[in-house]
Motif scaffolding. Structure first.
Motif, PDB file in Angstrom:
ATOM      1  N   GLY A 147       0.747  -1.081   0.022  1.00  0.00           N
ATOM      2  CA  GLY A 147      -0.032   0.065  -0.084  1.00  0.00           C
ATOM      3  C   GLY A 147       0.896   1.292   0.071  1.00  0.00           C
ATOM      4  O   GLY A 147       1.701   1.369  -0.727  1.00  0.00           O
ATOM      5  N   GLU A 148       0.771   2.101   1.167  1.00  0.00           N
ATOM      6  CA  GLU A 148       1.084   3.384   1.079  1.00  0.00           C
ATOM      7  C   GLU A 148       2.550   3.409   1.180  1.00  0.00           C
ATOM      8  O   GLU A 148       3.350   4.203   0.847  1.00  0.00           O
ATOM      9  N   ARG A 149       3.212   2.291   1.835  1.00  0.00           N
ATOM     10  CA  ARG A 149       4.615   2.338   2.087  1.00  0.00           C
ATOM     11  C   ARG A 149       5.623   1.861   1.155  1.00  0.00           C
ATOM     12  O   ARG A 149       6.566   1.802   0.944  1.00  0.00           O
ATOM     13  N   ALA A 150       4.772   1.289  -0.071  1.00  0.00           N
ATOM     14  CA  ALA A 150       5.771   0.578  -1.110  1.00  0.00           C
ATOM     15  C   ALA A 150       6.635   1.492  -1.770  1.00  0.00           C
ATOM     16  O   ALA A 150       7.688   0.953  -1.913  1.00  0.00           O
ATOM     17  N   PRO A 151       6.627   2.758  -1.899  1.00  0.00           N
ATOM     18  CA  PRO A 151       7.610   3.387  -2.420  1.00  0.00           C
ATOM     19  C   PRO A 151       8.569   3.785  -1.783  1.00  0.00           C
ATOM     20  O   PRO A 151       9.593   4.416  -1.934  1.00  0.00           O
ATOM     21  N   ASN A 152       8.804   3.030  -0.461  1.00  0.00           N
ATOM     22  CA  ASN A 152       9.927   3.377   0.302  1.00  0.00           C
ATOM     23  C   ASN A 152      11.277   2.593   0.002  1.00  0.00           C
ATOM     24  O   ASN A 152      11.207   1.373  -0.205  1.00  0.00           O
ATOM     25  N   VAL A 153      12.465   3.035   0.504  1.00  0.00           N
ATOM     26  CA  VAL A 153      13.659   2.541   0.378  1.00  0.00           C
ATOM     27  C   VAL A 153      14.341   2.752   1.632  1.00  0.00           C
ATOM     28  O   VAL A 153      14.531   3.746   2.256  1.00  0.00           O
ATOM     29  N   TYR A 154      14.838   1.575   2.058  1.00  0.00           N
ATOM     30  CA  TYR A 154      15.434   1.626   3.274  1.00  0.00           C
ATOM     31  C   TYR A 154      16.944   1.336   3.285  1.00  0.00           C
ATOM     32  O   TYR A 154      17.495   0.678   2.723  1.00  0.00           O
ATOM     33  N   VAL A 155      17.773   2.506   3.751  1.00  0.00           N
ATOM     34  CA  VAL A 155      19.089   2.343   3.536  1.00  0.00           C
ATOM     35  C   VAL A 155      19.826   2.225   5.038  1.00  0.00           C
ATOM     36  O   VAL A 155      19.419   3.017   5.835  1.00  0.00           O
ATOM     37  N   TRP A 156      20.715   1.406   5.137  1.00  0.00           N
ATOM     38  CA  TRP A 156      21.337   1.289   6.358  1.00  0.00           C
ATOM     39  C   TRP A 156      22.701   0.516   6.045  1.00  0.00           C
ATOM     40  O   TRP A 156      23.056   0.237   4.844  1.00  0.00           O
ATOM     41  N   ALA A 157      23.699   0.777   6.913  1.00  0.00           N
ATOM     42  CA  ALA A 157      24.931   0.068   6.927  1.00  0.00           C
ATOM     43  C   ALA A 157      24.991  -0.843   8.038  1.00  0.00           C
ATOM     44  O   ALA A 157      24.874  -0.511   9.224  1.00  0.00           O
ATOM     45  N   GLY A 158      25.394  -2.093   7.721  1.00  0.00           N
ATOM     46  CA  GLY A 158      25.780  -3.149   8.956  1.00  0.00           C
ATOM     47  C   GLY A 158      26.725  -4.151   8.407  1.00  0.00           C
ATOM     48  O   GLY A 158      26.966  -4.052   7.304  1.00  0.00           O
TER      49      GLY A 158
ATOM     50  N   THR B 274      25.370  10.994   7.327  1.00  0.00           N
ATOM     51  CA  THR B 274      25.439  12.239   7.879  1.00  0.00           C
ATOM     52  C   THR B 274      24.530  12.983   7.275  1.00  0.00           C
ATOM     53  O   THR B 274      23.764  12.586   6.235  1.00  0.00           O
ATOM     54  N   THR B 275      24.170  14.077   7.711  1.00  0.00           N
ATOM     55  CA  THR B 275      23.299  15.306   7.359  1.00  0.00           C
ATOM     56  C   THR B 275      23.627  15.655   5.753  1.00  0.00           C
ATOM     57  O   THR B 275      22.739  15.646   4.940  1.00  0.00           O
ATOM     58  N   HIS B 276      25.069  15.580   5.619  1.00  0.00           N
ATOM     59  CA  HIS B 276      25.508  15.678   4.134  1.00  0.00           C
ATOM     60  C   HIS B 276      24.971  14.720   3.249  1.00  0.00           C
ATOM     61  O   HIS B 276      24.398  14.761   1.976  1.00  0.00           O
ATOM     62  N   ASP B 277      25.111  13.379   3.742  1.00  0.00           N
ATOM     63  CA  ASP B 277      24.637  12.313   2.950  1.00  0.00           C
ATOM     64  C   ASP B 277      23.074  12.363   2.461  1.00  0.00           C
ATOM     65  O   ASP B 277      22.561  12.184   1.467  1.00  0.00           O
ATOM     66  N   LEU B 278      22.529  12.826   3.549  1.00  0.00           N
ATOM     67  CA  LEU B 278      21.048  13.097   3.510  1.00  0.00           C
ATOM     68  C   LEU B 278      20.482  13.898   2.514  1.00  0.00           C
ATOM     69  O   LEU B 278      19.721  13.778   1.624  1.00  0.00           O
TER      70      LEU B 278
ATOM     71  N   VAL C  75      13.735  11.040  -5.533  1.00  0.00           N
ATOM     72  CA  VAL C  75      13.723  10.790  -4.249  1.00  0.00           C
ATOM     73  C   VAL C  75      12.749  11.966  -3.802  1.00  0.00           C
ATOM     74  O   VAL C  75      13.261  13.227  -4.159  1.00  0.00           O
ATOM     75  N   GLU C  76      11.674  11.675  -3.167  1.00  0.00           N
ATOM     76  CA  GLU C  76      10.850  12.711  -2.821  1.00  0.00           C
ATOM     77  C   GLU C  76      11.141  13.469  -1.368  1.00  0.00           C
ATOM     78  O   GLU C  76      11.209  14.523  -1.292  1.00  0.00           O
ATOM     79  N   SER C  77      11.485  12.567  -0.548  1.00  0.00           N
ATOM     80  CA  SER C  77      12.086  12.969   0.781  1.00  0.00           C
ATOM     81  C   SER C  77      12.884  11.903   1.410  1.00  0.00           C
ATOM     82  O   SER C  77      12.728  10.716   0.911  1.00  0.00           O
TER      83      SER C  77
END
Lengths: 385, 263
Positions: A55-66, A83-87, A96-98
């Motif tokens: 549904g509404e969350r489908a366009p989400n992309v999760y990014v992390w380092a592990g 970092t904020t710069h990365d954001l 990318v909308e937000s």
């Protein structure tokens, strides 16, 4: 011999032994009903889970380092390296909308009035993390203000339930305390995003990155000052993971499919038993009607006419089993779904598959008896009493 | 039904062709057996038929008599294409059926031969009309045509009011008449009757004989196996069979007639 006439004769043969035919068909009914029940439940369960995730969350992309190869859902083993710069850089990418940051703030405890409970961490993010529809009460926090959002589980952490407008104290792991106001309570079904684990029942407390994150990740921040690129911050054996909701949905779907096919496999066994029942009764039927076979051959029935008649009879048994089995299976699924509290989603393509399976069961079960009927010697058959 | 004809009266349709095709058979014969031998191996060879030569002229009425085990039934089965001879030739309607494939023999059985059995052998779940039209079902005749023909034939044998009855709702004589109507359905070259009165009382048996007599008068070829002398005397000829051979052929000077057909 025309098909219609053949059908009429076979139908009459089936009907002339109503009780026996009914018992024979019952085997197939149970098999088909079992398959339909499990498949319907599987489909409903999938629709239910995917409805929550998708549904509404489908366009989400999760990014992390592990750490590479780390098991678990999105965010497993995540380290604060972006970092904020990365954001800002990510936000600049087309499409990318937000970009919503999310980090964990280690905490020691939460207090409301005089009641204090241990809480390992709170989640720091930005207001865009929430949709307006996510709230059971209140609103999202605002950046730069001492406000928190909690989920349903978190409201019952304390002896007296906390609600919108109440003050809580967040005791950070560093020893500092921050007073904040609860401004929103999430819906029961909103466990947060994929990072929090879907359908998780953990109590969750969300805080704005400013001021909470900034103060606690001071050490990290200073570490970051020289190197604004997260890639450099990542330990060598850590990898960036980028996962969308769709990936998650796929994984869940795979799991559900495995489960469904496992249960369906068991149900198929009962179908096999059902077809053995048909084969058995068809053999009896052929023996019983040896004389009739002799008569038909004496008046000009070809072997294939006889074959067709008996095969059709077996197929009629198989198909009627399927046709009765489908509503029985749906009824079973309905009751089970009511019990579990699922919304019923009917797998219409499986109804067609069930009918085809009914035909196949009839053919497989009927082929040998029909063949032996066709091979009957007319002289012996006419003499048979 | 191009290859069949109703009996002696119009049996000229395909003679020329048959003559060209094979060595000449007697033009007047519906059935001809040439030196037919049938051997069963039951531990040792048993000759059910041992060199039989028989001709059944078109339009004739022939009875076959003999004690049980003499080979009567085997004879009937060979002519009816239910069985094949070990040696020799069987010709039905100018075709050597002993050389045909099983499939073709089944066709001959459906189109050229009509069986009447001692035990009637009707399909128990089918109505009289459905039983009568059964040979036409397998012969690929159109449904309306079948229905019409079955009704006509049943009316012909006096069962016009029993069209929708099942065998268990009919008397023995009525069942046999349904069976006779069925034998006639495909307009065969020959009617083979195996003890047709064997399961009937005398009066009913006479009625059936009256029916056969009428069919014969109408030009049908009839071959009837029986062991009752009075029944055999309805025929024009009696073939006496003994130990698998034709013992003698007896011409009946004046066949018995059934005077009143009680239909």
């Amino acid at each position: 011999m025309e098909f219609g006439e053949s059908l009429r004769l076979s139908l009459r043969a089936v009907r002339s032994h109503k009780f026996r035919s009914a018992l024979t068909v019952l085997g197939v009914v149970i098999g088909v009903a079992a398959v339909i029940t499990f498949v319907t439940l599987g489909t409903s369960l999938r629709a239910d889970v995917l409805g929550q995730v998708g549904g509404e969350r489908a366009p989400n992309v999760y990014v992390w380092a592990g750490p590479e190869g780390q098991n678990g859902g999105p965010g497993a083993g995540a380290q604060p390296v972006l970092t904020t710069h990365d954001l800002d850089q990510l936000r600049a990418i087309e499409g990318v909308e937000s970009v919503v940051p999310r980090g964990l703030v280690p905490t020691a405890a939460l207090s409301a009035e005089n009641d204090t409970v241990a809480q390992r961490q709170v989640i720091a993010t930005s207001p865009a993390y929430f949709d307006p529809g996510d709230f059971a009460a209140g609103r999202s926090f605002e950046q730069g203000r001492r406000e928190v959002v909690v989920n349903q589980q978190a409201t019952s952490l304390f002896d007296r339930h906390v609600g919108v407008g109440q003050n809580v104290t967040v005791r950070l792991a560093s020893g500092d305390s921050v007073n904040a106001t609860v401004v929103g309570v999430l819906n029961a079904s909103e466990g947060g995003g994929a990072f929090e684990g879907l359908g998780s029942s953990e109590p969750l407390v969300f805080v704005p990155t400013d001021p909470f994150y900034g103060t606690t990740v001071e050490a990290v921040r200073s570490y970051l000052e020289d190197e604004s690129d997260a890639a450099r911050l990542v330990p060598d054996d850590y990898v960036f993971s980028v996962e969308t909701d769709q990936d998650l949905v796929d994984q869940l779907e795979e799991l559900l499919n495995t489960l469904t096919s496992f249960i369906t496999g068991i149900a198929v066994i009962s179908l096999v038993v059902g077809s053995i029942g048909i084969a058995n009764i068809m053999l009896v039927s052929v023996t019983e009607r040896t004389k009739e076979i002799g008569i038909m051959k004496a008046v000009g029935a070809q072997n294939r006419d006889v074959l067709q008649l008996f095969l059709l009879e077996a197929v009629l048994l198989g198909v009627s089993g399927a046709i009765v089995g489908i509503p029985v299976g749906v009824a079973g699924a309905y009751l089970a779904a009511e019990y579990i509290g699922l919304d019923l989603v009917l797998p219409y393509d499986w109804f067609a598959i069930a009918v085809v399976v009914g035909v196949l069961v009839g053919v497989v079960a009927g082929i040998y008896p029909a063949w032996s009927a066709a091979k009957t010697d007319p002289i012996d058959a006419l003499r048979y009493e | 039904m191009a290859a069949s004809d109703s009996g002696g009266s119009d049996a000229t349709s395909d003679r020329g062709e048959a003559t060209d095709r094979e060595e000449t058979t007697d033009r007047g014969n519906a059935v001809e057996l040439r030196n037919v031998r049938k051997t069963y191996y039951l531990g040792e060879p048993v000759h059910a038929l041992d060199g039989v030569d028989v001709s059944i002229p078109r339009g004739s009425y022939t009875a076959v008599m003999g004690p049980s085990g003499s080979g009567k039934s085997t004879l009937l089965n060979l002519i009816g294409c239910l069985d094949t001879p070990t040696e020799g030739e069987v010709w039905v309607n100018d075709r050597e059926v002993s050389a045909l494939s099983q499939r073709e023999r089944t066709e001959v059985r459906g189109e050229e031969v009509g069986f009447v059995f001692q035990t009637f052998n009707l399909m128990p779940k089918l109505t009289a009309a459905e039983n009568v039209s059964l040979p036409l079902v397998f012969g690929g005749v159109d449904k309306n045509e079948r229905r019409k023909r079955a009704r006509e034939l049943l009316e012909d044998v006096g069962l016009g009011d029993r069209v929708g009855h099942r065998p268990n709702e009919l008397s023995g004589g009525q069942r046999q008449r349904v069976a006779i109507a069925r034998a006639l359905a495909a307009d065969p070259s020959i009617i083979l009757a195996d003890e047709p009165t064997g399961n009937l009382d005398q009066e009913t048996g006479e009625q059936i004989m009256g029916l056969f007599q009428r069919l014969h008068d109408e030009g049908n070829t009839i071959l009837m196996v029986t062991h009752e002398r009075p029944i055999a005397e309805h025929a024009e000829r009696v073939i006496h069979v003994l130990d698998g051979t034709v013992e003698r052929i007896e011409e009946i000077e004046s066949p018995r007639r059934v005077e009143t057909e009680l239909v």
